[in-house]
Scaffold this active site. Structure first.
Site, PDB file in Angstrom:
ATOM      1  CB  SER A  29      -0.912   0.016   1.230  1.00 10.58           C
ATOM      2  OG  SER A  29      -0.137   0.253   2.405  1.00 10.58           O
ATOM      3  CG  ASP A  80      -3.593  -3.294  -1.783  1.00 17.51           C
ATOM      4  OD1 ASP A  80      -4.484  -3.458  -2.636  1.00 17.51           O
ATOM      5  OD2 ASP A  80      -3.723  -3.591  -0.580  1.00 17.51           O
ATOM      6  CG  ASP A 113      -9.493   2.330  -4.920  1.00 17.37           C
ATOM      7  OD1 ASP A 113     -10.534   2.636  -5.542  1.00 17.37           O
ATOM      8  OD2 ASP A 113      -9.484   1.966  -3.730  1.00 17.37           O
ATOM      9  N   GLY A 127     -10.065  -5.161   7.044  1.00 16.75           N
ATOM     10  CA  GLY A 127     -10.078  -5.271   8.500  1.00 16.75           C
ATOM     11  C   GLY A 127     -11.039  -6.357   8.959  1.00 16.75           C
ATOM     12  CB  VAL A 162      -4.818 -12.391   3.074  1.00 22.04           C
ATOM     13  CG1 VAL A 162      -4.648 -12.646   4.566  1.00 22.04           C
ATOM     14  CG2 VAL A 162      -5.903 -13.288   2.492  1.00 22.04           C
TER      15      VAL A 162
END
Length: 287
Positions: A50, A85, A107, A184, A234
């Site tokens: 990320s 990510d 995104d 989460g 994950v």
């Protein structure tokens, strides 16, 4: 083995009825654990990074150099992709591509459909020039990812016709339709939209991506894979396993101060967790 894009590994997974896990990199121990697990299981693997984790580790180039160096030291033979990510902009995706990432996610799901398509097309154009695969998202995955929190239940389910339009107009390699999963821990039972997932699979034809893979029952994982899901993300499960192990070790030996003495055992539980997921997703012995 050099780093590869996700395109071939996900197309192969979709065609053969399994999914490849994306496991997020948070520090050195995660890189070690994920690569060791992949080699032992003979599984292809995607290492997700990320923007926040990249900043924490020192930047995109550091993440790439870390993974490449570990692969060289370990003699890694399985396919490994390093993937941005939730890239928040064209600029961040470009930075990751130029730093050596082999896959990126743009995104733009918070933007109107037309704007999402426009920025995704731009990312695809640059990425494909460099042999880099691209993932896009429509709808909003619930929970928290870095500093973004999503709680709007309706936004957590993508509209299939819009998914088809985005994939067709952008040429992305894989696609993450938000269908009720969350980042989460889940509050209550996961409620995945399998009917929409099936419709999106038929409309788009590309490998689908399931975000928020922690806490989803195996039967739901298997159903998602049967409906074209070829990549499952994950992170939380690994983080919880690691944190619990660190607490356990330090509770037993409060005098410890050498980080290797408590991070080493925590790396081992990350590896165990990753191996369990690879077996659940069906990617073991598929490298």
């Amino acid at each position: 083995m050099t780093l590869v894009s996700m395109k071939e590994m996900l197309e192969k997974a979709k065609a053969n009825g399994y999914a490849v896990g994306q496991f997020n990199l948070n520090n050195l121990e995660y890189g070690q654990a994920i690569l060791q697990a992949a080699e032992e299981e003979k599984s292809p693997v995607i290492i997700g990074v990320s923007e926040g984790a990249a900043r924490y580790m020192g930047g995109y180039k550091v993440a790439v150099a870390m993974i490449k160096s570990l692969m060289e030291e370990y003699g890694t033979t399985v396919p490994v992709a390093i993937h941005l990510d939730h890239g928040s902009s064209f600029q961040e995706c470009a930075k990751a591509i130029h730093a050596g990432f082999t896959s990126v996610m743009i995104d733009a799901s918070a933007q109107p459909l037309e704007d999402n398509i426009a920025v995704t097309k731009k990312v695809v154009e640059l990425a494909h020039l460099h042999g880099v695969s691209v993932e896009a998202e429509l709808g909003r995955v619930g929970g928290q990812e870095d500093d973004l929190i999503v709680e709007d239940a309706e936004a957590m389910y993508a509209i299939p016709s819009e998914c088809e339009q985005l994939v067709r107009e952008t040429g992305v390699d894989c696609f993450a339709p938000a269908l009720g999963s969350v980042h989460g821990p889940y509050k209550g039972e996961p409620n995945l939209g399998f009917d929409r997932m099936e419709e999106v699979m038929h409309l788009t034809g590309v490998p689908l991506v399931l975000h928020g893979g922690t806490g989803i029952p195996t039967k739901d994982i298997e159903r998602a894979i049967s409906l074209g899901t070829a990549k499952i993300n994950v992170n939380t499960e690994n983080q919880i396993a690691q944190a619990n192990k660190v607490r356990e070790v330090l509770a037993e030996k409060p005098e410890l101060y050498d980080p290797r003495k408590y991070l080493g055992p925590s790396r081992d539980v990350i590896k165990e967790t990753v191996i369990g997921k690879m077996r659940e997703f069906g990617s073991s012995n598929k490298a």
